[in-house]
Write a protein that holds these residues in place. Structure first.
Motif, PDB file in Angstrom:
ATOM      1  N   GLN A 120      64.864   8.354  44.826  1.00 53.17           N
ATOM      2  CA  GLN A 120      63.645   8.908  45.414  1.00 53.17           C
ATOM      3  C   GLN A 120      63.934   9.802  46.616  1.00 53.17           C
ATOM      4  O   GLN A 120      63.337  10.863  46.763  1.00 53.17           O
ATOM      5  CB  GLN A 120      62.704   7.762  45.817  1.00 53.17           C
ATOM      6  CG  GLN A 120      62.097   7.068  44.609  1.00 53.17           C
ATOM      7  CD  GLN A 120      61.581   5.678  44.932  1.00 53.17           C
ATOM      8  OE1 GLN A 120      62.237   4.686  44.667  1.00 53.17           O
ATOM      9  NE2 GLN A 120      60.397   5.606  45.502  1.00 53.17           N
ATOM     10  N   GLY A 121      64.859   9.351  47.478  1.00 56.81           N
ATOM     11  CA  GLY A 121      65.164  10.129  48.674  1.00 56.81           C
ATOM     12  C   GLY A 121      65.809  11.467  48.361  1.00 56.81           C
ATOM     13  O   GLY A 121      65.388  12.511  48.873  1.00 56.81           O
ATOM     14  N   ILE A 122      66.827  11.471  47.509  1.00 55.73           N
ATOM     15  CA  ILE A 122      67.523  12.718  47.158  1.00 55.73           C
ATOM     16  C   ILE A 122      66.600  13.659  46.390  1.00 55.73           C
ATOM     17  O   ILE A 122      66.517  14.860  46.690  1.00 55.73           O
ATOM     18  CB  ILE A 122      68.786  12.417  46.328  1.00 55.73           C
ATOM     19  CG1 ILE A 122      69.882  11.815  47.210  1.00 55.73           C
ATOM     20  CG2 ILE A 122      69.303  13.680  45.642  1.00 55.73           C
ATOM     21  CD1 ILE A 122      70.494  12.767  48.211  1.00 55.73           C
TER      22      ILE A 122
ATOM     23  N   GLU B 119      52.633   2.827  41.228  1.00 50.45           N
ATOM     24  CA  GLU B 119      52.294   3.926  40.313  1.00 50.45           C
ATOM     25  C   GLU B 119      52.286   3.443  38.866  1.00 50.45           C
ATOM     26  O   GLU B 119      51.375   3.742  38.092  1.00 50.45           O
ATOM     27  CB  GLU B 119      53.307   5.066  40.458  1.00 50.45           C
ATOM     28  CG  GLU B 119      53.106   5.959  41.665  1.00 50.45           C
ATOM     29  CD  GLU B 119      52.132   7.099  41.383  1.00 50.45           C
ATOM     30  OE1 GLU B 119      51.690   7.227  40.229  1.00 50.45           O
ATOM     31  OE2 GLU B 119      51.807   7.834  42.331  1.00 50.45           O
ATOM     32  N   LEU B 120      53.302   2.674  38.507  1.00 52.04           N
ATOM     33  CA  LEU B 120      53.490   2.249  37.115  1.00 52.04           C
ATOM     34  C   LEU B 120      52.387   1.299  36.658  1.00 52.04           C
ATOM     35  O   LEU B 120      51.832   1.440  35.562  1.00 52.04           O
ATOM     36  CB  LEU B 120      54.862   1.589  36.958  1.00 52.04           C
ATOM     37  CG  LEU B 120      55.231   1.055  35.572  1.00 52.04           C
ATOM     38  CD1 LEU B 120      55.345   2.197  34.579  1.00 52.04           C
ATOM     39  CD2 LEU B 120      56.546   0.287  35.636  1.00 52.04           C
ATOM     40  N   LEU B 121      52.081   0.310  37.483  1.00 53.33           N
ATOM     41  CA  LEU B 121      51.139  -0.737  37.084  1.00 53.33           C
ATOM     42  C   LEU B 121      49.754  -0.576  37.702  1.00 53.33           C
ATOM     43  O   LEU B 121      48.871  -1.391  37.444  1.00 53.33           O
ATOM     44  CB  LEU B 121      51.705  -2.110  37.477  1.00 53.33           C
ATOM     45  CG  LEU B 121      53.071  -2.480  36.881  1.00 53.33           C
ATOM     46  CD1 LEU B 121      53.487  -3.872  37.341  1.00 53.33           C
ATOM     47  CD2 LEU B 121      53.044  -2.406  35.357  1.00 53.33           C
TER      48      LEU B 121
ATOM     49  N   SER C 161      52.468  11.701  51.088  1.00 54.82           N
ATOM     50  CA  SER C 161      52.730  11.860  52.518  1.00 54.82           C
ATOM     51  C   SER C 161      54.206  11.788  52.886  1.00 54.82           C
ATOM     52  O   SER C 161      54.550  11.856  54.054  1.00 54.82           O
ATOM     53  CB  SER C 161      51.967  10.780  53.307  1.00 54.82           C
ATOM     54  OG  SER C 161      52.359   9.483  52.884  1.00 54.82           O
ATOM     55  N   SER C 162      55.102  11.627  51.889  1.00 57.54           N
ATOM     56  CA  SER C 162      56.532  11.593  52.192  1.00 57.54           C
ATOM     57  C   SER C 162      57.330  12.064  50.989  1.00 57.54           C
ATOM     58  O   SER C 162      56.831  12.053  49.848  1.00 57.54           O
ATOM     59  CB  SER C 162      56.986  10.181  52.578  1.00 57.54           C
ATOM     60  OG  SER C 162      57.098   9.348  51.438  1.00 57.54           O
ATOM     61  N   VAL C 163      58.589  12.457  51.242  1.00 61.78           N
ATOM     62  CA  VAL C 163      59.456  12.931  50.164  1.00 61.78           C
ATOM     63  C   VAL C 163      59.743  11.833  49.152  1.00 61.78           C
ATOM     64  O   VAL C 163      60.034  12.112  47.974  1.00 61.78           O
ATOM     65  CB  VAL C 163      60.788  13.490  50.724  1.00 61.78           C
ATOM     66  CG1 VAL C 163      60.559  14.738  51.548  1.00 61.78           C
ATOM     67  CG2 VAL C 163      61.531  12.431  51.544  1.00 61.78           C
ATOM     68  N   ASP C 164      59.660  10.579  49.564  1.00 63.89           N
ATOM     69  CA  ASP C 164      60.002   9.460  48.683  1.00 63.89           C
ATOM     70  C   ASP C 164      58.981   9.256  47.566  1.00 63.89           C
ATOM     71  O   ASP C 164      59.254   8.550  46.595  1.00 63.89           O
ATOM     72  CB  ASP C 164      60.120   8.166  49.503  1.00 63.89           C
ATOM     73  CG  ASP C 164      61.077   8.327  50.670  1.00 63.89           C
ATOM     74  OD1 ASP C 164      62.143   8.918  50.466  1.00 63.89           O
ATOM     75  OD2 ASP C 164      60.756   7.872  51.778  1.00 63.89           O
ATOM     76  N   GLU C 165      57.822   9.874  47.694  1.00 64.30           N
ATOM     77  CA  GLU C 165      56.775   9.713  46.689  1.00 64.30           C
ATOM     78  C   GLU C 165      56.794  10.813  45.629  1.00 64.30           C
ATOM     79  O   GLU C 165      56.047  10.740  44.647  1.00 64.30           O
ATOM     80  CB  GLU C 165      55.403   9.697  47.379  1.00 64.30           C
ATOM     81  CG  GLU C 165      55.226   8.574  48.394  1.00 64.30           C
ATOM     82  CD  GLU C 165      53.936   8.723  49.177  1.00 64.30           C
ATOM     83  OE1 GLU C 165      52.860   8.817  48.549  1.00 64.30           O
ATOM     84  OE2 GLU C 165      53.991   8.774  50.420  1.00 64.30           O
TER      85      GLU C 165
ATOM     86  N   GLY D 139      61.079   1.594  48.039  1.00 68.07           N
ATOM     87  CA  GLY D 139      61.222   2.409  46.838  1.00 68.07           C
ATOM     88  C   GLY D 139      60.617   1.721  45.627  1.00 68.07           C
ATOM     89  O   GLY D 139      59.881   2.343  44.838  1.00 68.07           O
ATOM     90  N   PHE D 140      60.919   0.447  45.470  1.00 70.26           N
ATOM     91  CA  PHE D 140      60.365  -0.328  44.349  1.00 70.26           C
ATOM     92  C   PHE D 140      58.842  -0.386  44.443  1.00 70.26           C
ATOM     93  O   PHE D 140      58.137  -0.210  43.448  1.00 70.26           O
ATOM     94  CB  PHE D 140      60.951  -1.740  44.384  1.00 70.26           C
ATOM     95  CG  PHE D 140      60.601  -2.590  43.192  1.00 70.26           C
ATOM     96  CD1 PHE D 140      61.482  -2.722  42.134  1.00 70.26           C
ATOM     97  CD2 PHE D 140      59.400  -3.280  43.140  1.00 70.26           C
ATOM     98  CE1 PHE D 140      61.167  -3.523  41.042  1.00 70.26           C
ATOM     99  CE2 PHE D 140      59.080  -4.085  42.055  1.00 70.26           C
ATOM    100  CZ  PHE D 140      59.967  -4.206  41.005  1.00 70.26           C
ATOM    101  N   GLY D 141      58.330  -0.613  45.666  1.00 63.87           N
ATOM    102  CA  GLY D 141      56.885  -0.735  45.849  1.00 63.87           C
ATOM    103  C   GLY D 141      56.140   0.532  45.471  1.00 63.87           C
ATOM    104  O   GLY D 141      55.081   0.479  44.821  1.00 63.87           O
ATOM    105  N   ILE D 142      56.683   1.685  45.872  1.00 66.57           N
ATOM    106  CA  ILE D 142      56.043   2.963  45.548  1.00 66.57           C
ATOM    107  C   ILE D 142      55.959   3.166  44.040  1.00 66.57           C
ATOM    108  O   ILE D 142      54.915   3.539  43.490  1.00 66.57           O
ATOM    109  CB  ILE D 142      56.823   4.131  46.189  1.00 66.57           C
ATOM    110  CG1 ILE D 142      56.657   4.122  47.716  1.00 66.57           C
ATOM    111  CG2 ILE D 142      56.347   5.475  45.621  1.00 66.57           C
ATOM    112  CD1 ILE D 142      57.555   5.117  48.426  1.00 66.57           C
ATOM    113  N   VAL D 143      57.061   2.881  43.349  1.00 65.75           N
ATOM    114  CA  VAL D 143      57.118   3.144  41.907  1.00 65.75           C
ATOM    115  C   VAL D 143      56.253   2.162  41.125  1.00 65.75           C
ATOM    116  O   VAL D 143      55.493   2.562  40.228  1.00 65.75           O
ATOM    117  CB  VAL D 143      58.578   3.079  41.405  1.00 65.75           C
ATOM    118  CG1 VAL D 143      58.624   3.273  39.896  1.00 65.75           C
ATOM    119  CG2 VAL D 143      59.412   4.143  42.091  1.00 65.75           C
TER     120      VAL D 143
END
Length: 451
Positions: free
Chosen positions: A26-28, A111-113, A275-279, A104-108
């Motif tokens: 997610q970060g890269i 979205e997934l569920l 609101s962030s690159v990780d999303e 990272g897990f929480g963001i994904v």
């Protein structure tokens, strides 16, 4: 340490799965989306230079019969204090770093569920505790599945992005024209050709970019999570091959992330709802380029977070139970009680990380570089110096460790990270202390011998 008997294939899976965390997936990807080519100089290139140093580490570290990196400090320098302090640093650093994986897990998963971020964090919390309780054998088996899912997710997503944009050539032709903010609260508007500029047209200045090597590059070269797989490999040859083959696989994976990141910016120059690159990566997969494979890709992203979290959790718990408790408090503890203590501490560390992830860092990649900077400022010089400099002394190692740590903390507190990476002065201070203290020790030994 899995009895120090991991075969080559298992070692490669575990090494790559541990390397490829949420900071990568997610970060890269998100940083490529926001800053473009600079991401290679800021993090990817330093990582691979650090991996070259790991090959040097493998050539000497396997000569020592150790379970943890802090134990090397005890065997080499005969210092229980240094072993305990190194163990404590591992506990703190990985407790903080696991926040990256939880976020990272929480963001994904949210979205997934289509569930709340809070509930998604609890899911990864339960999973990493369960898989880590079984030790390195359990973790290495989980890594096989996680790495396969991560690789599948990357290459499927790469293919989908290329299909939607029309090819690599079109990605880079259109990337030169981008002149928007990547998302509303991002501090800069991307200048035309900024995505293809090595320093993002001034948004990532050369000093910040190159001093990041002291965080990401040298931090990786001395990071216990990679040294662990050197120690656990069945022999020196296996450890060396593991690093060579892993680097080849990782190059392909990062090339895929580059296409996904920059290609996503071409498809969606501004994402207004994040609101962030990780999303960026989860949003694109679930909204802009949604396909029948989107679920698999999102699961691949979560696999990267899980595979790094459980190995770091195992190392953090070992840092307490083996390098602090057994080393200082109860050296005669039985193997069974030590393992149970390890499991208790796994639960404690994961719970603390879960609580801290309520207020996560803004950028997983930048935050991760600061955590890795702790290792380059403290572990790097005593570790490599002890392996390659026969006359390195106990006093030199201790002074180097503490001065590097103090310097690093000072530069974090005074917030000069806008000008250069705080691991830069931390590592330099550690190296100078190690050299001059040892040099002074030689002179004193020479005088004593003469007397």
């Amino acid at each position: 340490m899995a009895d120090n008997k991991l075969e080559l294939i298992t070692s490669i899976f575990s090494f790559c799965a541990t390397w490829f965390s949420a900071a990568s997936m997610q970060g890269i990807t998100g940083t490529f989306y926001a800053y473009g080519y600079n991401t290679i100089l800021y993090s990817i290139l330093p990582w691979f230079i650090g991996a070259v140093l790991l090959i040097l580490l493998a050539s000497r570290l396997k000569d020592y019969d150790i379970i943890t990196i802090p134990e090397f400090f005890y065997l080499r320098y005969e210092s229980k204090v240094l072993q305990a302090m190194a163990g404590m640093l591992i506990v703190i650093a990985y407790t903080l770093y696991i926040i990256i994986q939880v976020r990272g897990f929480g963001i994904v998963i949210s979205e997934l569920l289509d569930i709340s971020y809070t509930f998604a964090r609890i899911l990864v919390y339960l999973f990493i505790i369960y898989t880590t309780f079984g030790g390195l054998f359990s973790v290495s088996k989980v890594h096989r599945l996680c790495f396969v899912l991560t690789v599948a997710g990357i290459f499927i997503a790469t293919a989908i992005v290329l299909k939607n944009v029309g090819g690599i050539t079109i990605i880079y032709e259109k990337a030169t024209l981008i002149n928007t903010k990547p998302f509303p609260n991002f501090p800069y508007v991307t200048k035309q050709r900024g995505l293809l500029d090595p320093f993002a047209k001034g948004q990532m200045p050369p000093v910040i970019t190159f001093t990041s090597f002291f965080g990401w590059g040298l931090g990786l070269a001395t990071n216990p999570q990679y040294a662990t797989y050197i120690i656990s490999a069945k022999d020196k040859k296996t450890a060396t091959k593991m690093i060579y083959y892993s680097k080849f696989l990782l190059v392909l994976m990062y090339f895929g992330l580059m296409i996904i990141g920059i290609g996503s910016r071409v498809l969606e120059p501004t994402i207004k709802s994040i609101s962030s690159v990780d999303e960026v990566f989860p949003y694109m997969i679930n909204n802009v380029i949604y396909s029948p494979f989107s679920g698999l890709i999102l699961i691949g992203i979560t696999a990267a977070a899980v595979s790094t979290a459980n190995s770091q959790l195992l190392l953090a718990a070992s840092g307490f139970s083996y390098d602090i408790y057994k080393n200082i408090i109860n050296k005669n503890i039985s193997e069974e009680k030590l393992l149970n203590l390890n499991r208790i501490f796994i639960f404690i560390i994961s719970t603390i990380s879960l609580i801290l992830s309520i207020n996560p860092p803004d950028s997983l990649l930048i935050y991760g570089g600061y955590i890795w900077g702790l290792f380059s400022s403290t572990f790097l010089v005593p570790l490599y110096g002890g392996l390659f400099w026969k006359k390195a002394s106990k006093v030199g190692a201790i002074v180097s460790f503490f001065l590097g740590l103090i310097t690093y903390i000072i530069f974090i507190v005074i917030k000069l990270n806008f000008f250069f990476h705080p691991a830069f002065p931390g590592t330099v201070a550690s190296a100078l202390a190690f050299y001059f203290v040892n040099k002074h020790s030689y002179k004193r030994e020479g005088v004593n011998c003469a007397n």
